[in-house]
Design an enzyme around this catalytic site. Structure first.
Site, short mmCIF file in Angstrom:
data_model
loop_
_atom_site.label_atom_id
_atom_site.label_comp_id
_atom_site.label_asym_id
_atom_site.label_seq_id
_atom_site.Cartn_x
_atom_site.Cartn_y
_atom_site.Cartn_z
N ASP A 23 38.73 78.45 35.73
CA ASP A 23 37.69 77.94 34.83
C ASP A 23 36.59 77.25 35.66
O ASP A 23 36.68 77.14 36.89
CB ASP A 23 38.35 76.97 33.85
CG ASP A 23 37.67 76.98 32.48
OD1 ASP A 23 36.49 77.36 32.40
OD2 ASP A 23 38.32 76.59 31.50
N ASP B 12 32.57 79.87 25.07
CA ASP B 12 33.79 80.24 24.35
C ASP B 12 33.52 80.93 23.00
O ASP B 12 32.62 80.54 22.26
CB ASP B 12 34.64 78.99 24.10
CG ASP B 12 35.19 78.44 25.42
OD1 ASP B 12 34.86 78.98 26.49
OD2 ASP B 12 35.95 77.46 25.35
C1 GLA Z 1 37.05 76.51 28.81
C2 GLA Z 1 37.32 78.00 28.82
C3 GLA Z 1 38.28 78.35 27.69
C4 GLA Z 1 39.57 77.54 27.81
C5 GLA Z 1 39.24 76.07 27.88
C6 GLA Z 1 40.46 75.24 28.22
O1 GLA Z 1 36.32 76.13 27.68
O2 GLA Z 1 36.14 78.73 28.69
O3 GLA Z 1 38.56 79.72 27.70
O4 GLA Z 1 40.24 77.95 28.98
O5 GLA Z 1 38.25 75.77 28.86
O6 GLA Z 1 40.17 73.89 28.35
#
Ligand code: GLA
Length: 388
Positions: free
Chosen positions: A152, A210
């Site tokens: 990430d 996301d």
């Molecule tokens: C980010 C990523 C997500 C998930 C969250 C977890 O937002 O883009 O896919 O992994 O972190 O905290």
């Protein structure tokens, strides 16, 4: 809806298969990765019992045999603090039996373990992450039996935020050093244009922030993945994020359109639902082998949108051989008839075509005009082949 000449020319090029992107040639992710990830449904609540039960459900429902092999952990699997020697540890309550035990459980069932970390010193949820511990953490996770790693972008420092490529390249290098084949999923949310360097470094790269469990979000992330089609190919994939199919925020019809679009875009298919409790409609969607075959086509071409007007879209994904997948997508709020002249999609000229409806599982032989009434937020998906 008829295709304008200019669009037809673009499509002819699409069907001629783009030159493959310069992807890693390490034998991994030759088709888009498939599996499951708890984040969309369970967030930080996933624990070893859930993951084992989901793994059992993935086997029992036939998901594994349909190709969903990755069982991934996301944020929060690790303890809040490192051990006395700075070592990364699993959360002592939720993963008390430890990651090697979980890896063994998955491997014994023909599944693969995915883990998660971030480029900063903390994950998005404030758990220990890579910065300053890169080599040790990656070695440790590899020694536990990790087959896939999502990295990430949370906590990345200003330099890394300005240019993520070297940081991901270093992770890639260190993973290679472990000697274990590990799929690398790069999650910079599109920051730093990962589609331009991702193929040389890892196997999939997020193109957006996301996804949420609603139609507008799904359409938004798809639009971001769409324009990056040229970067995708065997070994490296645009990642429009994990699936929301079966999570309840969309109708079964919208879920099918979402899934059809991911398949046509050759997107990684990481189910984000609860496979222990699937409705019949969710099962039929996630386990539609004919749609999965479009996603997993060995040619690895990402499909392209070839026509869009008033929310009515035609997408085309060239498939190995002389065929292609044609998606009719109705994003408008009302039922509409979509039509396309197959001769203008770049298929070899023919008077008859074999047209297989991949949701109705029906095959027809017909002339070059494909026409279909599609409900609002619905999709019709076909596999088309010219007949000699
Ligand atoms: C980010 C990523 C997500 C998930 C969250 C977890 O937002 O883009 O896919 O992994 O972190 O905290």
């Amino acid at each position: 809806m008829r295709l304008a000449h200019r669009a037809a020319a673009a499509v002819a090029l699409a069907l001629a298969l783009p030159a493959p992107a310069a992807a890693l040639d390490d034998g991994l992710a030759r088709t888009p990765p498939m599996g499951w990830n708890p984040w969309n449904r369970f967030g930080c609540e996933a624990d070893q019992r859930l993951v084992r039960e989901v793994a059992d459900a993935i086997v029992a429902t036939g998901m594994r045999d349909a190709g969903y092999r990755q069982v991934n952990l996301d944020d929060c699997w690790m303890a809040r603090a490192r051990g006395p020697a700075g070592e990364l540890r699993a959360d002592p309550e939720r993963f008390a039996a430890g990651i090697p035990e979980l890896a063994a459980y998955l491997h014994a069932r023909g599944l693969r373990l995915g883990l998660y970390t971030s480029l900063g010193s903390e994950t998005c949820e404030g758990r220990p992450a890579l910065a300053g511990h890169e080599r040790a953490d990656l070695r440790r996770m590899a020694s536990w039996g990790m087959d896939y790693l999502k990295v990430d972008f949370c906590g990345a420092n200003a330099g890394v935020r300005a240019d993520p490529e070297p940081a991901y390249a270093r992770v890639s290098e260190l993973l290679r050093e472990t000697g274990r084949p590990i799929v690398l999923s790069m999650c910079s949310w599109g920051v730093g244009r990962p589609w331009s360097w991702g193929p040389a470094i890892g196997h999939l790269w997020r193109v957006t922030g996301d996804i949420a469990d609603d139609w507008d979000s799904v359409m938004r992330v798809a639009a971001r993945a769409r324009s990056r089609w040229a970067a995708a190919g065997p070994g490296g994939w645009n990642d429009p994020d994990m699936l929301q199919v079966g999570n309840g925020g969309m109708t079964a019809r919208e879920d099918r359109a979402h899934f059809s679009l991911w398949a046509v875009m050759a997107a990684p298919l990481l189910a984000g639902n609860d496979p222990r409790r699937m409705t019949a409609a969710t099962r039929r969607t996630l386990l539609n082998r004919e749609v999965l075959a479009v996603d997993q086509d060995p040619e690895g071409a990402q499909g392209r949108r070839v026509r869009a007007r008033n929310g009515l879209e035609v997408w085309l994904k060239p498939l190995r051989g002389s065929g292609g997948a044609v998606l009719l997508l109705n994003r408008s709020p009302a039922r509409a008839t979509l039509g396309v002249d197959l001769r203008r999609l770049g298929f070899p000229a023919a008077t008859r075509y074999r047209v297989r409806n991949l949701w109705r599982h029906r095959t027809g032989r017909r002339g070059p005009i494909l026409r279909k009434s599609v409900p609002a937020h619905g999709a019709a998906l076909y596999r088309v082949r010219p007949l000699p």
